[in-house]
Design a protein around this motif. Structure first.
Motif, PDB file in Angstrom:
ATOM      1  N   LYS A   1      43.802  48.003  20.514  1.00 21.74           N
ATOM      2  CA  LYS A   1      43.504  49.333  21.041  1.00 21.74           C
ATOM      3  C   LYS A   1      42.528  49.204  22.213  1.00 21.74           C
ATOM      4  N   GLU A   2      42.544  50.212  23.064  1.00 19.11           N
ATOM      5  CA  GLU A   2      41.615  50.298  24.196  1.00 19.11           C
ATOM      6  C   GLU A   2      41.703  49.081  25.117  1.00 19.11           C
ATOM      7  N   LYS A   3      42.912  48.545  25.238  1.00 13.25           N
ATOM      8  CA  LYS A   3      43.100  47.431  26.174  1.00 13.25           C
ATOM      9  C   LYS A   3      42.977  47.968  27.593  1.00 13.25           C
ATOM     10  N   ASP A   4      42.175  47.307  28.420  1.00  8.65           N
ATOM     11  CA  ASP A   4      41.987  47.720  29.813  1.00  8.65           C
ATOM     12  C   ASP A   4      43.020  46.987  30.670  1.00  8.65           C
ATOM     13  N   GLU A   5      44.172  47.636  30.901  1.00 10.11           N
ATOM     14  CA  GLU A   5      45.280  47.004  31.630  1.00 10.11           C
ATOM     15  C   GLU A   5      44.873  46.612  33.047  1.00 10.11           C
ATOM     16  N   LYS A   6      44.104  47.477  33.709  1.00 10.65           N
ATOM     17  CA  LYS A   6      43.680  47.189  35.091  1.00 10.65           C
ATOM     18  C   LYS A   6      42.766  45.972  35.128  1.00 10.65           C
ATOM     19  N   LEU A   7      41.822  45.894  34.194  1.00  7.41           N
ATOM     20  CA  LEU A   7      40.929  44.735  34.130  1.00  7.41           C
ATOM     21  C   LEU A   7      41.722  43.473  33.849  1.00  7.41           C
ATOM     22  N   LEU A   8      42.697  43.547  32.947  1.00 12.23           N
ATOM     23  CA  LEU A   8      43.496  42.370  32.600  1.00 12.23           C
ATOM     24  C   LEU A   8      44.260  41.855  33.823  1.00 12.23           C
ATOM     25  N   VAL A   9      44.866  42.766  34.587  1.00 13.88           N
ATOM     26  CA  VAL A   9      45.592  42.367  35.798  1.00 13.88           C
ATOM     27  C   VAL A   9      44.634  41.737  36.810  1.00 13.88           C
ATOM     28  N   ASP A  10      43.471  42.358  37.012  1.00 11.45           N
ATOM     29  CA  ASP A  10      42.494  41.821  37.966  1.00 11.45           C
ATOM     30  C   ASP A  10      42.023  40.432  37.554  1.00 11.45           C
ATOM     31  N   LEU A  11      41.797  40.245  36.259  1.00  7.76           N
ATOM     32  CA  LEU A  11      41.385  38.935  35.765  1.00  7.76           C
ATOM     33  C   LEU A  11      42.482  37.895  36.000  1.00  7.76           C
ATOM     34  N   CYS A  12      43.722  38.298  35.744  1.00 13.75           N
ATOM     35  CA  CYS A  12      44.845  37.381  35.958  1.00 13.75           C
ATOM     36  C   CYS A  12      44.950  36.986  37.430  1.00 13.75           C
ATOM     37  N   GLU A  13      44.784  37.949  38.322  1.00 10.76           N
ATOM     38  CA  GLU A  13      44.865  37.660  39.757  1.00 10.76           C
ATOM     39  C   GLU A  13      43.778  36.688  40.178  1.00 10.76           C
ATOM     40  N   CYS A  14      42.545  36.956  39.747  1.00 11.01           N
ATOM     41  CA  CYS A  14      41.441  36.067  40.113  1.00 11.01           C
ATOM     42  C   CYS A  14      41.640  34.674  39.518  1.00 11.01           C
ATOM     43  N   TYR A  15      42.092  34.623  38.277  1.00  8.87           N
ATOM     44  CA  TYR A  15      42.279  33.340  37.607  1.00  8.87           C
ATOM     45  C   TYR A  15      43.370  32.511  38.285  1.00  8.87           C
ATOM     46  N   ILE A  16      44.532  33.116  38.503  1.00  8.64           N
ATOM     47  CA  ILE A  16      45.645  32.392  39.117  1.00  8.64           C
ATOM     48  C   ILE A  16      45.318  32.000  40.549  1.00  8.64           C
ATOM     49  N   SER A  17      44.548  32.834  41.236  1.00  7.29           N
ATOM     50  CA  SER A  17      44.211  32.548  42.629  1.00  7.29           C
ATOM     51  C   SER A  17      43.263  31.371  42.769  1.00  7.29           C
ATOM     52  N   THR A  18      42.609  30.985  41.667  1.00  8.65           N
ATOM     53  CA  THR A  18      41.649  29.887  41.746  1.00  8.65           C
ATOM     54  C   THR A  18      42.231  28.550  41.331  1.00  8.65           C
ATOM     55  N   THR A  19      43.438  28.547  40.786  1.00  7.03           N
ATOM     56  CA  THR A  19      43.985  27.283  40.308  1.00  7.03           C
ATOM     57  C   THR A  19      45.496  27.356  40.204  1.00  7.03           C
ATOM     58  N   ASN A  20      46.170  26.226  40.383  1.00  8.50           N
ATOM     59  CA  ASN A  20      47.607  26.199  40.079  1.00  8.50           C
ATOM     60  C   ASN A  20      47.866  25.359  38.826  1.00  8.50           C
ATOM     61  N   HIS A  21      46.814  25.131  38.045  1.00 10.48           N
ATOM     62  CA  HIS A  21      46.935  24.449  36.758  1.00 10.48           C
ATOM     63  C   HIS A  21      46.633  25.468  35.665  1.00 10.48           C
ATOM     64  N   ILE A  22      47.631  25.881  34.941  1.00 12.60           N
ATOM     65  CA  ILE A  22      47.478  26.962  33.978  1.00 12.60           C
ATOM     66  C   ILE A  22      48.253  26.617  32.712  1.00 12.60           C
ATOM     67  N   SER A  23      47.671  26.925  31.574  1.00 15.71           N
ATOM     68  CA  SER A  23      48.286  26.576  30.291  1.00 15.71           C
ATOM     69  C   SER A  23      49.477  27.485  30.006  1.00 15.71           C
ATOM     70  N   PRO A  24      50.410  27.035  29.163  1.00 17.20           N
ATOM     71  CA  PRO A  24      51.559  27.880  28.790  1.00 17.20           C
ATOM     72  C   PRO A  24      51.138  29.215  28.183  1.00 17.20           C
ATOM     73  N   ASP A  25      50.054  29.220  27.398  1.00 16.30           N
ATOM     74  CA  ASP A  25      49.587  30.464  26.785  1.00 16.30           C
ATOM     75  C   ASP A  25      49.157  31.472  27.844  1.00 16.30           C
ATOM     76  N   LEU A  26      48.447  31.000  28.848  1.00 13.01           N
ATOM     77  CA  LEU A  26      48.000  31.902  29.908  1.00 13.01           C
ATOM     78  C   LEU A  26      49.153  32.291  30.820  1.00 13.01           C
ATOM     79  N   THR A  27      50.118  31.386  30.979  1.00 11.59           N
ATOM     80  CA  THR A  27      51.308  31.718  31.762  1.00 11.59           C
ATOM     81  C   THR A  27      52.020  32.911  31.151  1.00 11.59           C
ATOM     82  N   SER A  28      52.137  32.913  29.826  1.00 15.85           N
ATOM     83  CA  SER A  28      52.853  33.985  29.134  1.00 15.85           C
ATOM     84  C   SER A  28      52.101  35.311  29.179  1.00 15.85           C
ATOM     85  N   ILE A  29      50.814  35.262  29.503  1.00 19.88           N
ATOM     86  CA  ILE A  29      50.035  36.495  29.665  1.00 19.88           C
ATOM     87  C   ILE A  29      50.002  36.937  31.120  1.00 19.88           C
TER      88      ILE A  29
END
Length: 432
Positions: free
Chosen positions: A115-143
């Protein structure tokens, strides 16, 4: 050596950054607006001087001690990431190691909320995370990928949504070399490209990024080529985009002069050339549309020779890649003007050793290919006809004398730039 104006930008930004932890959340927003304006004025040297490991470690500390809200920190980080994604710096991902770990945990925690998942924050976090690395685990890929694709698939054409879509697609480009399941998410990218081709809803950078995501998968999924070449007509669409960018750039601008909004057109052109490099290195299909695409590369090459050396160098390297690939007919290099353009460069004999080296390699590739006899009788007759055309053109321009005059510098060029250069000048000649 940084100039006074550059030192002023660094000083202003550093002062504003240090003041963040002493401000209210509203005050932080105002400071970040000012910081973003300074980022807009930065050159790459300033950017790399400011955004060091120490600064990002400090930002992480401020976030963890609740001195800066995560929303304000991400707002600033996304601005930094946008600059990085559209620039030519390649080390910032390494500087994000601690923040990356923080983002990784936050992404997982936010995604697991029922409950109360912040979709906008999750997308922003994903963008910042992916933008800093091209090495990402399968679990994070699926998110990360589904969340970013959800944004990228938005169809609204207002400015805010277009910017969100652009950032999501540019972040996804960073995953181009990852091992993702063969057909995962490719239908969505195809849909994004097809929708734009009909409705023109994407920004230039977003459209280019969607193509880059698709084409980067060619290395692991050759079946995509038919879709790219025959269904989506990549060569025709890329030609149109290159020509549009070419019209918007002031090619007579001298180095150091203000570029203003024109800088985005330069970025778009360079990114398209990067995508073309990915494509030409592995494509196996060819059609008449590629002649127009090569012609556009030649036109940009000629336009950029005086004042845009980065673009010029990329174009000549692309022509070299095309000259190697046997699916590209030598006849197409003639029709598109590529042979003429490279011959002009050889005749100029500039002091740019890299350009001379790449130009020589193009003729070396052409010569070697024209000397290879074909088993098929029709193809052999075609080879001889093309060989005669090339020979006559080069003979008319005194090409062999020019190449002979470069003999003494080939040894240097071979050591300095490219070991593939032959020291035997006859290898560069197209004999009848």
């Amino acid at each position: 050596m940084l100039k006074n104006a550059e030192m002023d930008n660094i000083k202003k930004f550093t002062e504003l950054f240090c003041e963040l932890e002493h401000c209210t959340k509203i005050g932080q927003k105002q400071k970040i607006i000012e910081m973003n304006e300074i980022i807009d004025e930065m050159n790459m040297e300033e950017f790399e001087s400011i955004f060091t490991t120490e600064l990002f470690n400090k930002m992480l500390e401020m976030i963890e001690e609740d001195k800066v809200s995560i929303y304000n920190a991400i707002w600033l980080l996304k601005y930094i990431m946008y600059y990085e994604l559209t620039g030519d710096t390649s080390e910032i991902a390494l500087r994000f190691s601690f923040l990356r770990d923080k983002f990784e945990k936050m992404i997982i925690d936010e995604n697991e909320k029922k409950k109360e998942k912040d979709e906008k924050l999750l997308v922003d976090l994903c963008e910042c995370y992916i933008s800093t690395t091209n090495h990402i685990s399968p679990d994070l890929t699926s998110i990360c990928i589904p969340n970013l694709l959800k944004v990228a698939l938005k169809k609204e054409e207002n400015g805010k949504v277009r910017k969100e879509v652009e950032m999501a697609l540019m972040a996804l480009c960073n995953l181009e070399y990852l091992s993702i399941k063969k057909d995962l998410y490719l239908n969505e990218i195809k849909e994004i490209i097809e929708y734009h081709q009909e409705h023109c809803n994407l920004t230039q950078l977003a459209y280019q990024s969607a193509w880059q995501i698709l084409i980067s998968r060619l290395y692991s999924n050759g079946s995509l080529e038919k879709i790219i070449v025959s269904e989506l007509h990549f060569a025709r669409k890329a030609t149109r985009e290159l020509e549009e960018s070419k019209r918007c750039i002031d090619w007579k601008r001298k180095e150091g002069e203000e570029r203003g909004k024109e800088i985005e057109e330069e970025i778009v052109s360079l990114r398209w050339l990067h995508v073309l490099n990915l494509f030409f290195r592995c494509c196996q299909l060819w059609n008449e549309e590629f002649i127009g695409l090569i012609r556009s590369i030649v036109q940009i090459y000629r336009a950029s020779r005086s004042n845009y050396r980065d673009i010029c160098n990329f174009c000549i390297c692309l022509l070299k890649v095309i000259s190697i690939r046997k699916i590209a007919e030598i006849e197409d290099l003639l029709k598109s003007g590529a042979v003429d353009a490279v011959l002009e460069e050889i005749q100029r004999q500039t002091i740019d050793g890299n350009i001379t080296c790449e130009s020589s390699l193009i003729f070396l590739n052409i010569s070697r290919r024209l000397k290879e006899k074909k088993k098929d009788e029709t193809e052999e007759m075609k080879r001889k006809t093309t060989k005669r055309k090339v020979f006559e053109k080069l003979e008319e321009e005194g090409y062999e004398d020019i190449i002979a005059s470069l003999h003494e510098v080939f040894s240097f060029l071979r050591r300095r730039f490219q070991r593939a250069l032959s020291l035997d000048v006859s290898d560069y000649f197209v004999n009848t």
